[in-house]
Motif scaffolding. Sequence first.
Motif, PDB file in Angstrom:
ATOM      1  N   SER B  79       0.753  -1.259   0.022  1.00  0.00           N
ATOM      2  CA  SER B  79       0.066   0.116  -0.155  1.00  0.00           C
ATOM      3  C   SER B  79       0.805   1.451  -0.072  1.00  0.00           C
ATOM      4  CB  SER B  79      -0.848   0.045   1.340  1.00  0.00           C
ATOM      5  OG  SER B  79      -1.267   1.199   1.373  1.00  0.00           O
ATOM      6  N   PRO B  80       0.442   2.078  -0.705  1.00  0.00           N
ATOM      7  CA  PRO B  80       1.206   3.573  -0.947  1.00  0.00           C
ATOM      8  C   PRO B  80       0.726   4.277   0.379  1.00  0.00           C
ATOM      9  CG  PRO B  80      -0.223   3.429  -2.756  1.00  0.00           C
ATOM     10  CD  PRO B  80      -0.606   2.158  -2.080  1.00  0.00           C
ATOM     11  N   LEU B  81      -0.463   3.916   0.909  1.00  0.00           N
ATOM     12  CA  LEU B  81      -0.822   4.947   1.954  1.00  0.00           C
ATOM     13  C   LEU B  81      -0.279   4.291   3.514  1.00  0.00           C
ATOM     14  CD1 LEU B  81      -3.125   7.073   2.753  1.00  0.00           C
ATOM     15  CD2 LEU B  81      -4.283   5.054   3.540  1.00  0.00           C
ATOM     16  N   THR B  82      -0.244   2.978   3.631  1.00  0.00           N
ATOM     17  CA  THR B  82       0.384   2.640   4.936  1.00  0.00           C
ATOM     18  C   THR B  82       1.816   2.036   4.755  1.00  0.00           C
ATOM     19  OG1 THR B  82      -0.274   0.083   4.573  1.00  0.00           O
ATOM     20  CG2 THR B  82      -1.886   1.640   5.375  1.00  0.00           C
ATOM     21  N   GLY B  83       2.211   1.746   3.593  1.00  0.00           N
ATOM     22  CA  GLY B  83       3.801   1.178   3.453  1.00  0.00           C
ATOM     23  C   GLY B  83       3.811  -0.425   3.698  1.00  0.00           C
ATOM     24  N   GLY B  84       2.559  -0.942   4.052  1.00  0.00           N
ATOM     25  CA  GLY B  84       2.556  -2.397   4.470  1.00  0.00           C
ATOM     26  C   GLY B  84       1.743  -3.266   3.266  1.00  0.00           C
ATOM     27  N   ILE B  85       1.298  -4.449   3.723  1.00  0.00           N
ATOM     28  CA  ILE B  85       0.515  -4.923   2.778  1.00  0.00           C
ATOM     29  C   ILE B  85      -0.973  -4.611   2.825  1.00  0.00           C
ATOM     30  CG2 ILE B  85      -0.249  -7.021   4.371  1.00  0.00           C
ATOM     31  CD1 ILE B  85       0.607  -8.786   2.079  1.00  0.00           C
ATOM     32  N   LYS B  86      -1.597  -4.786   1.619  1.00  0.00           N
ATOM     33  CA  LYS B  86      -3.080  -4.095   1.718  1.00  0.00           C
ATOM     34  C   LYS B  86      -4.017  -5.304   0.898  1.00  0.00           C
ATOM     35  CE  LYS B  86      -4.631  -1.068   2.906  1.00  0.00           C
ATOM     36  NZ  LYS B  86      -5.830  -1.236   4.026  1.00  0.00           N
ATOM     37  N   GLU B  87      -5.073  -5.220   1.404  1.00  0.00           N
ATOM     38  CA  GLU B  87      -6.346  -6.038   0.620  1.00  0.00           C
ATOM     39  C   GLU B  87      -7.360  -5.048   0.872  1.00  0.00           C
ATOM     40  OE1 GLU B  87      -9.925  -8.438   0.079  1.00  0.00           O
ATOM     41  OE2 GLU B  87      -9.252  -7.453   1.969  1.00  0.00           O
ATOM     42  N   ALA B  88      -7.930  -4.419  -0.310  1.00  0.00           N
ATOM     43  CA  ALA B  88      -9.110  -3.843  -0.230  1.00  0.00           C
ATOM     44  C   ALA B  88     -10.167  -4.458  -1.015  1.00  0.00           C
ATOM     45  CB  ALA B  88      -8.851  -2.682  -0.922  1.00  0.00           C
ATOM     46  N   ASN B  89     -11.350  -4.721  -0.594  1.00  0.00           N
ATOM     47  CA  ASN B  89     -12.489  -5.444  -1.630  1.00  0.00           C
ATOM     48  C   ASN B  89     -13.718  -4.635  -2.053  1.00  0.00           C
ATOM     49  OD1 ASN B  89     -14.765  -6.267   0.225  1.00  0.00           O
ATOM     50  ND2 ASN B  89     -12.885  -7.598   1.245  1.00  0.00           N
ATOM     51  N   ALA B  90     -14.204  -5.038  -2.923  1.00  0.00           N
ATOM     52  CA  ALA B  90     -15.498  -4.157  -3.529  1.00  0.00           C
ATOM     53  C   ALA B  90     -16.353  -5.378  -4.094  1.00  0.00           C
ATOM     54  CB  ALA B  90     -14.927  -3.635  -4.668  1.00  0.00           C
ATOM     55  N   GLY B  91     -17.656  -4.761  -4.047  1.00  0.00           N
ATOM     56  CA  GLY B  91     -18.849  -5.627  -4.760  1.00  0.00           C
ATOM     57  C   GLY B  91     -18.734  -5.356  -6.386  1.00  0.00           C
ATOM     58  N   GLY B  92     -19.885  -5.224  -6.747  1.00  0.00           N
ATOM     59  CA  GLY B  92     -19.893  -5.030  -8.371  1.00  0.00           C
ATOM     60  C   GLY B  92     -19.939  -6.301  -9.025  1.00  0.00           C
ATOM     61  N   GLN B  93     -19.867  -6.147 -10.459  1.00  0.00           N
ATOM     62  CA  GLN B  93     -19.891  -7.311 -11.253  1.00  0.00           C
ATOM     63  C   GLN B  93     -18.665  -8.173 -11.491  1.00  0.00           C
ATOM     64  OE1 GLN B  93     -23.407  -8.100 -11.054  1.00  0.00           O
ATOM     65  NE2 GLN B  93     -23.033  -8.602 -13.106  1.00  0.00           N
ATOM     66  N   LYS B 415      -1.398   3.198  11.126  1.00  0.00           N
ATOM     67  CA  LYS B 415      -0.394   2.922  10.077  1.00  0.00           C
ATOM     68  C   LYS B 415      -0.765   3.736   8.895  1.00  0.00           C
ATOM     69  CE  LYS B 415      -0.212  -1.988  11.608  1.00  0.00           C
ATOM     70  NZ  LYS B 415      -1.189  -2.103  12.633  1.00  0.00           N
ATOM     71  N   GLY B 416      -1.036   4.966   9.176  1.00  0.00           N
ATOM     72  CA  GLY B 416      -1.165   5.870   8.169  1.00  0.00           C
ATOM     73  C   GLY B 416      -2.680   6.106   7.197  1.00  0.00           C
ATOM     74  N   GLN B 417      -3.559   4.866   7.956  1.00  0.00           N
ATOM     75  CA  GLN B 417      -4.858   4.880   7.262  1.00  0.00           C
ATOM     76  C   GLN B 417      -5.944   5.365   8.115  1.00  0.00           C
ATOM     77  OE1 GLN B 417      -6.174   1.402   4.680  1.00  0.00           O
ATOM     78  NE2 GLN B 417      -7.297   0.842   6.450  1.00  0.00           N
ATOM     79  N   ALA B 418      -6.828   6.220   7.596  1.00  0.00           N
ATOM     80  CA  ALA B 418      -7.739   6.984   8.545  1.00  0.00           C
ATOM     81  C   ALA B 418      -8.645   5.826   9.127  1.00  0.00           C
ATOM     82  CB  ALA B 418      -8.699   7.960   7.424  1.00  0.00           C
ATOM     83  N   MET B 419      -9.216   6.057  10.252  1.00  0.00           N
ATOM     84  CA  MET B 419     -10.005   5.322  11.172  1.00  0.00           C
ATOM     85  C   MET B 419     -11.495   5.217  10.490  1.00  0.00           C
ATOM     86  SD  MET B 419      -9.196   5.773  14.905  1.00  0.00           S
ATOM     87  CE  MET B 419      -7.522   5.706  15.556  1.00  0.00           C
ATOM     88  N   PRO B 420     -12.326   4.117  10.579  1.00  0.00           N
ATOM     89  CA  PRO B 420     -13.625   4.422  10.133  1.00  0.00           C
ATOM     90  C   PRO B 420     -14.443   4.825  11.239  1.00  0.00           C
ATOM     91  CG  PRO B 420     -12.543   2.074   9.779  1.00  0.00           C
ATOM     92  CD  PRO B 420     -11.800   3.071  10.702  1.00  0.00           C
ATOM     93  N   ALA B 421     -15.797   4.606  11.023  1.00  0.00           N
ATOM     94  CA  ALA B 421     -16.853   5.410  11.899  1.00  0.00           C
ATOM     95  C   ALA B 421     -17.241   4.937  13.229  1.00  0.00           C
ATOM     96  CB  ALA B 421     -18.165   4.998  10.897  1.00  0.00           C
ATOM     97  N   TYR B 422     -15.923   4.490  13.916  1.00  0.00           N
ATOM     98  CA  TYR B 422     -16.513   3.951  15.244  1.00  0.00           C
ATOM     99  C   TYR B 422     -15.494   4.483  16.228  1.00  0.00           C
ATOM    100  CZ  TYR B 422     -18.629   0.679  11.955  1.00  0.00           C
ATOM    101  OH  TYR B 422     -19.433   0.132  11.043  1.00  0.00           O
ATOM    102  N   ASP B 423     -15.718   5.030  17.064  1.00  0.00           N
ATOM    103  CA  ASP B 423     -14.320   5.648  17.999  1.00  0.00           C
ATOM    104  C   ASP B 423     -14.289   4.550  18.859  1.00  0.00           C
ATOM    105  OD1 ASP B 423     -13.113   7.160  20.028  1.00  0.00           O
ATOM    106  OD2 ASP B 423     -13.739   8.885  18.647  1.00  0.00           O
ATOM    107  N   PRO B 424     -12.695   4.110  18.891  1.00  0.00           N
ATOM    108  CA  PRO B 424     -12.158   3.264  19.544  1.00  0.00           C
ATOM    109  C   PRO B 424     -12.403   3.401  21.298  1.00  0.00           C
ATOM    110  CG  PRO B 424     -10.702   4.093  18.158  1.00  0.00           C
ATOM    111  CD  PRO B 424     -11.700   4.664  18.122  1.00  0.00           C
ATOM    112  N   ARG B 425     -12.589   4.730  21.621  1.00  0.00           N
ATOM    113  CA  ARG B 425     -12.397   4.983  22.877  1.00  0.00           C
ATOM    114  C   ARG B 425     -13.891   4.715  23.528  1.00  0.00           C
ATOM    115  NH1 ARG B 425     -10.812  11.165  21.835  1.00  0.00           N
ATOM    116  NH2 ARG B 425     -11.942  10.551  19.903  1.00  0.00           N
TER     117      ARG B 425
END
Lengths: 215, 578
Positions: B79-93, B415-425
């Motif tokens: 990943s160019p964002l994290t510098g580590g390994i990345k898997e991102a997934n998607a739906g669609g056809q 790791k340089g990637q933005a957190m999603p929508a649940y505050d871990p606190r």
Amino acid sequence: MAGSFTDDNGIGIEDKAPARLDLVWDTAGISVFVTLFQEGLLLEGQSGATIREVLCRRHGLSDDYLDGRVNTIFLDGKAVDNVDSARIHQGCTLALSASMPGLAGAVLRKAGFFSGMRNTITHSPDAPSAPGKEVLFTLKLFNMLLGQVGPLFLASGVIIGSDRLTAFMLERTEAFWKGCRGILLDGVQLTEGEFVPRLRHDQEGLIRLRVVGRS
Amino acid sequence: MDKILRIDMGAEGGPKATVAPIGNYAGLGGRGLTSAIVSKEVPPTCHPLGEDNKLVIAPGMLSGTTAAMSGRISVGCKSPLTGGIKEANAGGQAAQCLARLGYAAIVLEGKPKTDDTYKVLINSDGVQITVDNSLKMLGNYATIDKIKEQYGDKVACISIGPAGEMKLGAASVACTDMEMRPTRHAGRGGVGAVMGAKRVKAIVIDDSGCKMRSPKDPEKFKDACKRWVDGLKTHPVTSQGLPLFGTNVLTNVINEAGGYPTHNFSMGRFPGHQSISGETQAARETERGGSATHGCHRGCIIQCSGIYNDKDGNYLTKQPEYETVWAHGGNCGIDDLDVIAQLDRLDDDFGLDTIEMGATIGVAMEAGVAKFGDGQAAINLVKEVGQGTPLGRILGSGAAVTGKVFGVERVPVVKGQAMPAYDPRAVQGIGVTYATSPMGADHTSGYAVAQNIMKVGGDVDPQSPEGQTALSRELQITTAAVDSTGMCLFVAFAAMDQPDTFQALIDIINSFYGLSLTGDDVAALGKSILKNEREFNLAAGFSKADDRLPPFMKKQALSPHNIVFKVKDEDLDSVFNW
Ligand code: SF4
């Protein structure tokens, strides 16, 4: 009823008895009224009553529904695992939801396997107490519960600020108003044209509102 | 799915395609395959945009079959964002079409020697790679319009927008949906930038003439598929909540829990939540002649998506998901669904991850670049990214870079990637997963499936202090395994509450491949994927220090519960002790 309630948050029925408003609307209209529960509507209950007592014994929700379908519950923002040990109090907010998707849904659900992942916001059981005075609490309903049990609570009666109800009615479309089947304010029948100006006239008060459906 | 297509974009004389048997990677799909290829073939210290990185696109193990919900596609790389390994997934056809053509993966390798923009066509006749500079810097929507003119509307397309071509860290890879719109994105980690570095603008997949993949044991497969569908249609989340309100059904609930990150993670509740909730969104979609219940690919029976029309009833975008509504909504103080839908459309068109962009704009708002709640300013900022202005390129590089450039302390990234929508606190166990996932802060590490079958976390009491880490471990292992099947994330609830439904999923895999996997084998698969990923990150220079939430999470209390993140560092370090 006058002087019966005071509210820590400044919401309450203090010196003046609330106006009594009975509305009859078509089913489509009822599905719009229930959206008010997203922000919450005031209900009456006895201080110290458990969630089950206040919802089922007092307001007519079935035990089966509470146990089987209301799977995510918050009391003052804390996730509840046991409806028989969490108790309401003056000015509290009780929010009810069905099961939710995703990891967050699994974690927040009532007594779920993953509930340990949110232990800092878990509601601790309240000590049992003798039935106390009448209080007002805010009931919020989300998602499927809006349509499934919102009409029940609307028909048995809720309390809402006049200003909030006015704003809500002013935002409604022509199609919504076509569903109006009857308006009774303090026993006086009103036309749709008379209704909103009357509401606007008294912006400070509370209204005891009942809404029932008729096609 | 017994072959891998490799395209060497840097070959002498121009890009060269070779098709080879799947070989040692047999039995893998989705994330299992992308992570195996990346960890084996990509030097961990390589530059993510250089010739040594590879972009691996792999349908799930069950994609292209008649099994419901099996159309997820995984995109992996360094990943160019994290510098580590990345898997991102998607739906669609795309997953279904690629799998029916027999490809277990497409691997884009090398680096082109010219500035040309390429288009790849894959059909039953083979593979064609052509220069098409008319596509250069087009938005995804305009790109797909051109593809449609040339190939019709029955093909699937994987593409990047200008953000990918500019090689920005927030760039996504788009997949077309059933209406052939570029609305389904492998969003996270800047995978679009790697596709941009390979200069591949679009991959057109034409599966006409191809049949469904056939199982080893058709009778058992049919029976398992039926039990699977019955299970999904019975559970209230998959049969009611998601179809009626979509994932945005979570807004009211997370907000009530005080875990809804608001104004760049400075508060746990957003006052305007009910204006942007799933309930409000669904009512608006229906009222405007769109749809609140829609699938992202054929074979989806949950249909958590929808169609969002503008005020005049014209298509604007697909139904923005919970994460998008939060990122561009509450996180930026915006309570207008029409503004959020416009931002979603812009993100899809420019090819940007909605979570990264929303979090980045939140950071920029905290820095004073715009005011919280100013919807028009947010739209203008995203447009700057699409135009590639200097400010736009900073924003398009993600929240971490933007925070650095503007000197912001509260930057919600791992790791340089933005957190999603649940505050871990508020939900601390989710924080354990955000901190330790090899992917960076990631909300999809949450396949909570039937405990009595998996039990991968051991017999730890989930309520005990060690429970937090044990549960996170269990979830990450299960997620890694299920991510390999091509099944959509949202099957999880039915598979958690109904052991028969989870068993049906295992039976689908077994009858399709002629295997006899048990829950233990599924767990072993999950563990081996995570092991590959962790080893890659280690070799890329990651250490324990990277498995941490940003310091503000431990110092700044979150309202309304006024809590900080309390999980100890030692506990975070024990997540992968199995
Ligand atoms: S449930 Fe939603 S995300 Fe999953 S396949 Fe269906 S539409 Fe796509």
